[in-house]
Design an enzyme around this catalytic site. Structure first.
Site, PDB file in Angstrom:
ATOM      1  N   GLY A 165     -15.937  -3.899  19.484  1.00  0.00           N
ATOM      2  CA  GLY A 165     -15.482  -4.472  18.349  1.00  0.00           C
ATOM      3  C   GLY A 165     -14.501  -5.592  18.333  1.00  0.00           C
ATOM      4  O   GLY A 165     -13.895  -6.061  17.143  1.00  0.00           O
TER       5      GLY A 165
ATOM      6  N   HIS B  95     -16.028  -5.680 -19.320  1.00  0.00           N
ATOM      7  CA  HIS B  95     -14.420  -5.583 -19.948  1.00  0.00           C
ATOM      8  C   HIS B  95     -14.197  -4.098 -19.805  1.00  0.00           C
ATOM      9  O   HIS B  95     -15.036  -3.132 -20.301  1.00  0.00           O
ATOM     10  CB  HIS B  95     -14.451  -6.270 -21.129  1.00  0.00           C
ATOM     11  CG  HIS B  95     -13.166  -5.930 -21.907  1.00  0.00           C
ATOM     12  ND1 HIS B  95     -12.040  -6.753 -21.677  1.00  0.00           N
ATOM     13  CD2 HIS B  95     -12.792  -4.935 -22.916  1.00  0.00           C
ATOM     14  CE1 HIS B  95     -11.149  -6.234 -22.332  1.00  0.00           C
ATOM     15  NE2 HIS B  95     -11.630  -5.243 -23.145  1.00  0.00           N
TER      16      HIS B  95
ATOM     17  N   ILE C 286       2.183 -13.847   7.312  1.00  0.00           N
ATOM     18  CA  ILE C 286       2.567 -13.464   6.037  1.00  0.00           C
ATOM     19  C   ILE C 286       2.137 -12.080   5.776  1.00  0.00           C
ATOM     20  O   ILE C 286       2.824 -11.524   4.959  1.00  0.00           O
ATOM     21  CB  ILE C 286       2.053 -14.343   5.078  1.00  0.00           C
ATOM     22  CG1 ILE C 286       3.078 -14.603   3.856  1.00  0.00           C
ATOM     23  CG2 ILE C 286       0.747 -14.055   4.521  1.00  0.00           C
ATOM     24  CD1 ILE C 286       4.281 -15.157   4.241  1.00  0.00           C
TER      25      ILE C 286
END
Length: 466
Positions: free
Chosen positions: A40, A445, A187
């Site tokens: 991995g 929606h 960040i």
């Protein structure tokens, strides 16, 4: 004795290597993998996956602290850092074990050890106990990845100065933290530790945070980071670190002046360095460019029968780019028809800070620099019912179109769940969609995805809800 001759031999079992090996097996090629450390690779074990697990813990903690805003009562909010880290490691281990299972399922043998090209389609594999063996393959794929780059004077020491590895398994919760570099890795760690309560300062040498992102998105994200209490210094350079008994004093040069900042811990996130050393490239025709292996569109190097994919083959340094390259490389080897070189402008980029940032294609500035006449659409989260209902009304969706043809040139987002939303634009861009198809697409929606539709409409002066 174990079989030692293969059609395809992959050096490295990261998201590029293991995917290449599995795809080769699916196509009927006899494939094997050599891996020296973790199935991995960095991504699953020390990168993408465990950081997302940490960030999820921080996200839930952040929600708990603001439960009152949702009409909820929560008392005794806190966190157990060792448990947070333990969960992250369990997630990584589960996925690494999953890769092992996938390779076994596809009958791809794994050779544990360090690989080195030995010429003539041969590779020497040296195990940790020093024992070595030689494998042979018609096609050798280098997928050795990359490691964190360190700057002189800012080298990680495992105690006060952390690389991403130490930051993933912190032995303490620092009260104050300096993050050097504001790319995705920097960040994200800044966001994690700030949410858990650390005083975080980010120093970025470029003129803005997240410098590869669209300028407007970067500016929006910075405002949100600062609103959360993060201190950000752009156009700054950390020139020196003085280590004390319990703290580190950083010398930060900004605009010709040097400031000092004392913190408990420092995280360096200043880019990566390809793993090209000691793999036998010296006596081959493989060429390097700024430390990365040079390949053509089908990942072939200058050495016949030798290929390179993923981080070792250059930017963008993303797991999904590596995986896609692995598939392209192997399919070309197998003679699959209609194999196309990858269009890097269709590769999405995602940063899982708070708020999230995601993008694909050209920024507004790069589209202009490329000579396009453009139309730009913007839609803010505050205009979206689902975002308001979620309590996540801070964000922006931005789209960039070719004014002449309607081609979607780029899409850029900042806000809740944009790392999931971006794929809609990626699919559209890959299908060479124009604004017409996007306008005629029906979006459910109430969803955050409606903002994608509105941003397209806005580019042509047709936004309904803002």
């Amino acid at each position: 004795m174990a079989d030692t001759e293969f059609d395809v031999l992959v050096l490295g079992a990261g998201p590029g290597g293991y995917v290449a090996a599995i795809r080769a097996a699916q196509l009927g090629l006899k494939a094997a993998v050599v891996e020296r450390e973790h199935l991995g690779g960095i991504c699953l074990n020390w990168g993408c996956i465990p950081t997302k697990a940490l960030l999820r813990s921080a996200e839930i903690y952040g929600y708990m602290k603001h439960a009152d805003a949702y009409g909820l009562t929560v008392s005794g909010v806190g966190f157990d850092l060792p448990k947070v880290v333990k969960r992250s490691r369990q997630v990584a281990n589960q996925l690494s074990a999953g890769v092992k299972g996938l390779l076994k399922k596809n009958k791809v043998p794994v050779f544990d050890g360090t690989a080195k090209l030995a010429g003539g389609g041969k590779v020497t594999v040296t195990a940790k106990d020093g024992a070595s063996q030689t494998l042979a393959a018609k096609h050798i794929i280098i997928a050795t990845g990359a490691r964190a780059r360190s700057l002189p004077g800012l080298e990680p020491d495992g105690k006060f100065v952390w690389s991403y590895k130490e930051a993933l398994v912190p032995d303490t919760m620092p009260k104050s933290l300096l993050v050097v570099g504001s790319g995705a890795i920097g960040i994200e760690f800044a966001s994690f530790f700030r949410t858990l309560g650390a005083e975080v300062t980010v120093v970025e040498v470029m003129d803005r945070v997240l410098p590869v992102e669209d300028e407007e998105i970067s500016a929006f994200a910075r405002k949100q980071f600062e609103k959360q209490g993060m201190k950000i210094i752009t156009g700054g350079k950390v020139t020196k670190l003085d280590k004390g008994a319990t703290t580190v004093t950083a010398h930060v040069e900004v605009g010709g002046k040097v400031e000092t900042l004392t913190v408990e811990r420092v995280i360096t996130a200043v880019g990566i360095q390809a793993n090209t050393e000691n793999i036998g490239l010296e006596n081959t025709k493989v060429k390097l460019d700024r430390g990365h292996i040079v390949t053509d569109g089908y990942l072939r190097t200058g050495e016949p029968g030798v290929y390179a994919i993923g981080d070792v083959a250059g930017a963008p340094w993303l797991a999904h780019k590596a995986s896609h390259e692995g598939v392209i490389c192997v399919e070309k080897i197998a003679g699959v028809k209609d194999v196309h070189p990858m269009d890097k402008l269709n590769i999405p980029g995602c940063t899982y800070c708070n708020p999230q940032v995601a993008s694909v294609g050209l920024t507004e500035a790069k589209a202009k620099a490329a000579g396009y006449e453009i139309k730009v659409g913007r839609f803010p989260f505050i205009g979206n019912g689902k975002a308001i209902a979620l309590g996540e009304a801070e964000g922006l969706v931005k789209t960039v179109f070719d004014a002449k043809t309607g081609e979607l040139l780029g899409a850029h987002m900042v806000g809740a769940e944009v790392t999931e939303l971006i794929q809609g634009y990626v699919v559209g861009k890959t299908l060479e969609t124009t604004e017409a198809e996007l306008m005629h697409t029906i979006f459910a929606h109430p969803t955050l995805s409606e903002m994608m539709h509105e941003s397209v409409l806005a580019a042509y002066g047709r936004a309904i809800h803002y």
